[in-house]
Scaffold this motif. Sequence first.
Motif, PDB file in Angstrom:
ATOM      1  N   GLU A 115      68.847  68.964  70.198  1.00  0.00           N
ATOM      2  CA  GLU A 115      69.112  70.195  70.506  1.00  0.00           C
ATOM      3  C   GLU A 115      69.374  71.015  71.104  1.00  0.00           C
ATOM      4  O   GLU A 115      70.283  72.368  71.420  1.00  0.00           O
ATOM      5  N   ASP A 331      71.022  66.977  54.608  1.00  0.00           N
ATOM      6  CA  ASP A 331      71.733  68.145  55.234  1.00  0.00           C
ATOM      7  C   ASP A 331      72.793  68.276  54.149  1.00  0.00           C
ATOM      8  O   ASP A 331      73.827  69.378  53.601  1.00  0.00           O
ATOM      9  N   ALA A 475      70.452  74.059  51.073  1.00  0.00           N
ATOM     10  CA  ALA A 475      70.153  74.757  53.197  1.00  0.00           C
ATOM     11  C   ALA A 475      71.297  74.140  53.810  1.00  0.00           C
ATOM     12  O   ALA A 475      72.093  74.203  53.526  1.00  0.00           O
ATOM     13  N   VAL A 478      69.726  71.197  59.403  1.00  0.00           N
ATOM     14  CA  VAL A 478      68.477  71.670  59.698  1.00  0.00           C
ATOM     15  C   VAL A 478      67.978  72.100  61.612  1.00  0.00           C
ATOM     16  O   VAL A 478      67.873  72.385  61.853  1.00  0.00           O
ATOM     17  N   ASN A 481      69.367  75.815  62.345  1.00  0.00           N
ATOM     18  CA  ASN A 481      68.684  76.903  61.982  1.00  0.00           C
ATOM     19  C   ASN A 481      68.162  76.545  60.405  1.00  0.00           C
ATOM     20  O   ASN A 481      68.790  76.367  59.456  1.00  0.00           O
ATOM     21  N   SER A 482      66.681  77.354  60.351  1.00  0.00           N
ATOM     22  CA  SER A 482      66.729  77.643  58.673  1.00  0.00           C
ATOM     23  C   SER A 482      66.992  78.957  57.867  1.00  0.00           C
ATOM     24  O   SER A 482      67.435  79.475  58.876  1.00  0.00           O
TER      25      SER A 482
END
Length: 777
Positions: A115, A331, A475, A478, A481-482
Motif C-alpha cells: 500500500e 481483481d 470492480a 483492491v 481504491n473502491s
Amino acid sequence: MRLLVSIGVAFAVPAFAIDYEEDIKALLKQRCVSCHGALKQKAGLRLDAGSLIHKGGNDGPILEKIILRVSSRDEEERMPPEGSPLTPEEIAALDEWISNGASFSDDEVVPGSPESHWSFQPVKRPKIPEVKDKAWIENPIDHFVLAKLEEKGWSPAGKAEPRVLLRRAYFDLIGLPPSIEEQDAFLQNPDLTRVIDGLLTRAGYGERWARHWLDAVRYADTNGYERDATKPFVWSYRDYVIDSLNSDKPYDRFIIEQLAGDELPDRSSETMIATAFLRLGPWDDEPADPATDRYDQLDDILNATSQAMLGLTLACARCHDHKFEPLLQKDYYAMVAVFNPLHRPRAGRTELAIPAGTLKEVAALETRDKAINHLKEVFEQKYLQSGKSKLPRDVVTAFLESKTKEQKDLSKKNRKQLDEELAAAMPQDEINQLRQNRPDLPRAYTWQEKSNAPPKTHLLIRGAPGRHGDEVGPAVPVILNSHQFPAPSDYSSNRRLGLANWIVSRENPLTARVIVNRVWMHHFGHGLVRTPTDFGIMGETPTHPELLDWLAHWFVHDANWSLKKLHRLILQSNTWQMASNLENRAYLQSDSENRLLWGQNYRRLEVEAIRDSILAVSGKLNREMHGPHTYPSIPPEALEGHSDPEAIWKPLDEKSASRRTIYAFVKRSLMLPMLEILDVCDTTQPSPGRRVTTVPTQALNLFNSEFSNRQARHFAARLKREAGPNPVDQIRLTYRLALCREPTNDELDSIGNFLETESLEELCRVIFNLNEFVYSG
C-alpha cells in the motif's frame, strides 16, 4: 577458484567478487521474492533486503540453510518449489556471498507494504526545489533536474546548436526534417517557441504521435494466426487517433471514448470508431478450444487496458494471485467482468464491422435495412423468380440495396425498364420507400453489447474455463481504491463507462503518471520511470519522482489533460534543449545511463521517421492523409511460399506507397522487412517503446534495398534538377536537405573526390546510411 560441495554435487565458484545489488539481490528478486517479499512471507521469511535475510523467518536464521535448500535434489525440499532449479553458477554466487559474510549496503531501503508503494500514492504537487544556477532555469522542469545535478556538484550540458534544436524539434513533433526554407527562416529568427507552436498545429504532429499510441495499444491491420485475415475498416481507428491528437482532444476524453465510446450519452460515429481499441489484438478465426479462446480475447483487452493506460501487469493474475504485485486473481476477473458483456460481430470466420453513429442513426438504418430486405423478398417472389424481369439480377439487386454508385450507373433504358417492373410488382408507396436514401454511416471495427443484462462472470480456478470459482462483479483492483459502477442503461451494461471514468478520475494515482512518463520517454529516449508499462512493485522507481508527480499534477489540473501543452512545456525547457554530446568521463563513470539528465540523449529515429525522411528528401513524400492502408514495395523473396502472392500483398503503386509509413499495411504474419529490420514493435502486445538494435542488416537494407535504390534515384534526380550540374552545389543541397546543415570544407573535398568516380545516386545511398541522418541530435 575453489569448489563448493553440496549434497554430493561440486560447483565451481568464481574468484571475482560478488556484488550484492547486481548479483544477489537481483537473483532473489527474480526467483524468491514472490513467496518471500513484502507481498507474501511464507514461513515468516523475507528475502527482499539484506537485514531481513539475516533476521530469518519463523524457524530462526536461515543463512546456513539457503545453499542446502536451493541445491537439494528432493523436490519437496528444493527452493524455489516452482520453475527450474537455480543454476550451478547462481548457487555458487549465493554461496560466495554468504561465505564472505553476506554483506549489504548500510543504507539499503527495506521495501514497505504494498500500500505504501510510490505509484499507489495520490498525486500531489511537490514544491519546486531551489537551485543555485538560476540563470539556467527556463521553466519548472529545469528546477527539478538541476537540483539533482547540483546535489552531486555537477553542471548540465550546454545548449545544443540552433540547427540541431530545429531538427530535433521537427523530428520529435512531426517526424520529418525541416525544409531548407524553414531552416533559413529559423536561423534568421531563432525563436524556438514559435517553431514548437507551429509544429503542434501541423497535421504531421498527429501522424507522428499516433504511431506512438498505436504501438502502446497493439495496432495491426490483420488478425494474425494462420489465415491472418484483414480487419475490416480497422484503419478508421488509426485515423481517429491521428485526428484526436491533432485536435488536442483532452487525454481523459481520449481514454473514455476508446473504452466506452458506444456507452456515452453523446455517442457518435467518432466515439464508436474509437472503441476499435478493444478489438485490435490478434484473433484466431478457428480456435481449437473456443472457450479458452473467448477468455484469451478478454485477456487481450484487459492486458492492453492495464498496461497502456494504468502501467500495471494485471494479466499476470489470470491463473493465480500475482506473484510480485498486490494484484489478486479476483481483481483480474473483476476486470474481466467489465468486458464480458462484449460480443464479436462476425459471420462464421468472417469478421464484420458495424454501422457507427448515434443510437437514433443506427436504429433508422436498421429499420431501413429491414424494410429493404422485405421489399427485396417481395420483388424476388413476384417478379424475378417468375422470369418476367428483363434486367440482370445484379442490376436489380444493386438498386434494391440502394448502392448509390450502381444507381448512377444505370442506363436510361435500364432505368425505364426497372421502373416498369417495379410498378408491376408492388404498390407505389413501397416503390417510394425503396428510393429513399439509405443513411450513410461509416463502419466501426468494434465489439457490441447486445443487451443491458451482462452475463455472469466467475473466477476461473487456475485459469481453466471449465473450473468455475466464485462469481465476481465489476470492480477495480483492491490495492488502488473502491469504485462504484453505474447502473445499466436501456441498451448497455455501462460497465466500460464506469471503468473509463475511474481510470481518468483525479483520484486515480496511475493514469496521469503513466502518460506523462510515456511522453517524456519519447522526447528523451527513456522515461522518468524506465519500465513504462510496469509502475508496480517490480517496476523501476522514478529517477526524478518529484518531477514526475509535478508533471502529472500539472497535466491534469493546469493543462486540463492537454498533450500539446505537455509537449510545449517539455520542449521549452533547457533540459530538453541540452546538447547530446555525453562525453564527460567523470559523469559517464558515475552515471553511464544518464539517469540524472546531465545532457540530452543521442537517439536513433524510429523506422517510420527514417523511411518518411528518405521520402521527404527524395521529393517523393505523398502527404495524403487518412483512408485505407497502402502497400509499400516488398521483396519477392518475402512472398515466396504463398500460393497467391497478390492476395497477400498488392502490387506496388508508387504514389500511394509513398505516403507516410503510418498508413502502410501492417500484416502480423508478414511484416514489411524494412520495418522489421529497423526494430518495429511486436504488434501482438502493448509496446510502449521501441527497442534499438544495431545489426549489419540495417545498413544493408538502407544501402541496397529496392526502396533505398529507388529513392536514391529520385533524390539524385532532384539534386540535378534543383542544384544544377555543379558538384559543389549538389553536395551543398544534399547536406541541407538531408542533414539540415552546410557541409564542412573537408566534406566538400572528400565527397567531391568521391563523385569523380561514383555517381550522385551512390552518394544519396551513402547519405541514407549516415548516423547523422538516422539519429536525432
